[in-house]
Design a protein around this motif. Structure first.
Motif, PDB file in Angstrom:
ATOM      1  N   TRP A 139       0.821  -1.207   0.000  1.00 30.69           N
ATOM      2  CA  TRP A 139       0.000   0.000   0.000  1.00 30.69           C
ATOM      3  C   TRP A 139       0.857   1.260   0.000  1.00 30.69           C
ATOM      4  O   TRP A 139       0.482   2.278  -0.593  1.00 30.69           O
ATOM      5  N   VAL A 190       1.925   1.933  -3.452  1.00 30.60           N
ATOM      6  CA  VAL A 190       0.808   2.524  -4.205  1.00 30.60           C
ATOM      7  C   VAL A 190       0.718   4.020  -3.937  1.00 30.60           C
ATOM      8  O   VAL A 190       0.510   4.828  -4.855  1.00 30.60           O
ATOM      9  N   VAL A 191       0.890   4.419  -2.679  1.00 25.94           N
ATOM     10  CA  VAL A 191       0.851   5.848  -2.327  1.00 25.94           C
ATOM     11  C   VAL A 191       1.942   6.611  -3.078  1.00 25.94           C
ATOM     12  O   VAL A 191       1.708   7.702  -3.618  1.00 25.94           O
ATOM     13  N   GLU A 251       5.565   5.221   6.731  1.00 26.37           N
ATOM     14  CA  GLU A 251       4.131   4.945   6.598  1.00 26.37           C
ATOM     15  C   GLU A 251       3.283   6.097   7.096  1.00 26.37           C
ATOM     16  O   GLU A 251       2.113   6.223   6.699  1.00 26.37           O
TER      17      GLU A 251
END
Length: 231
Positions: free
Chosen positions: A135, A138-139, A201
């Motif tokens: 994820w 993806v960001v 993150e």
């Protein structure tokens, strides 16, 4: 668009270096794919004018070794070197544009695209290597892909968005490079990367959202205002 002399000279030089790396270093994966990437970028680069733009385009070529080195832990030190070279080109291209070329709309649009290609390749490789979650990759990809898609959509409907650097965009790119580079160095030296990954993150999504908000706000401010009395 037409083929330019500067574009051809740089494309030949970059292609020679890229192919020498692909067939000499024997990177992880299929060598032919990396060679095809260098050829494709060189073909595009032949149409791109200006020394500064060609320096920016170096980051697109560097995406190939960045991907190769991000997949395996024992090559992450080399990945950090690639990111350092990419960061140097990012610092130099603006200075060259101001001194030798004129800063252009093409240059303003090219810079974030090649940043996205490079950092997207690194993110994908780190996911394959199990170093960062999917994820987060993806960001990072969306951080660069979405503005490019929006700009192309505006151009397709006849609008001419102003393509230029923003402070938030430069800060977010710097943070991504520092954090991803830090993760790579920690992992290369067999250090615990959990804290750095946890920081990435949090910081990278916040920086990405801040960039999108700033871009939206800046685009709204640049909207033409109707003259008094206009119907």
């Amino acid at each position: 668009m037409r083929i330019t002399r500067t574009g051809v000279i740089f494309s030949v030089a970059y292609l020679a270096l890229g192919l020498a790396w692909a067939f000499g270093a024997r990177p992880a994966g299929v060598t032919g794919i990396y060679a095809a990437w260098f050829v494709a970028v060189a073909l595009v680069g032949a149409f791109i004018p200006g020394i500064a733009n060609q320096v920016s385009l170096a980051r697109a070529y560097l995406a190939a070794p960045a991907l190769a080195y991000s997949v395996t832990a024992d090559r992450l030190g080399l990945l950090a070197v690639v990111l350092a070279i990419a960061g140097l080109t990012d610092l130099v291209d603006g200075t060259i544009a101001r001194r030798f070329d004129r800063p252009s709309t093409l240059g303003g649009g090219l810079d974030p695209v090649v940043d996205g290609v490079l950092l997207g390749a690194v993110a994908v490789g780190l996911v394959i290597g199990g170093i960062i979650p999917a994820w987060l990759a993806v960001v990072i990809v969306v951080r660069y892909l979405l503005p490019a898609v929006v700009a192309l959509a505006l151009i397709s409907v006849g609008r001419r968005p102003e393509l230029r650097h923003t402070v938030s965009g430069q800060i977010s790119t710097a943070l991504i490079i520092v954090l991803v580079g830090g993760i790579c160095l920690f992992r290369f030296f067999n250090q615990d990367v959990s804290n750095v990954v946890a920081g990435a993150e949090v910081v990278i999504p916040i920086a990405t959202v801040a960039t999108f908000v700033h871009l939206g706000w800046a685009a709204r401010r640049r909207r033409p205002v109707a003259a008094p009395g206009a119907g």
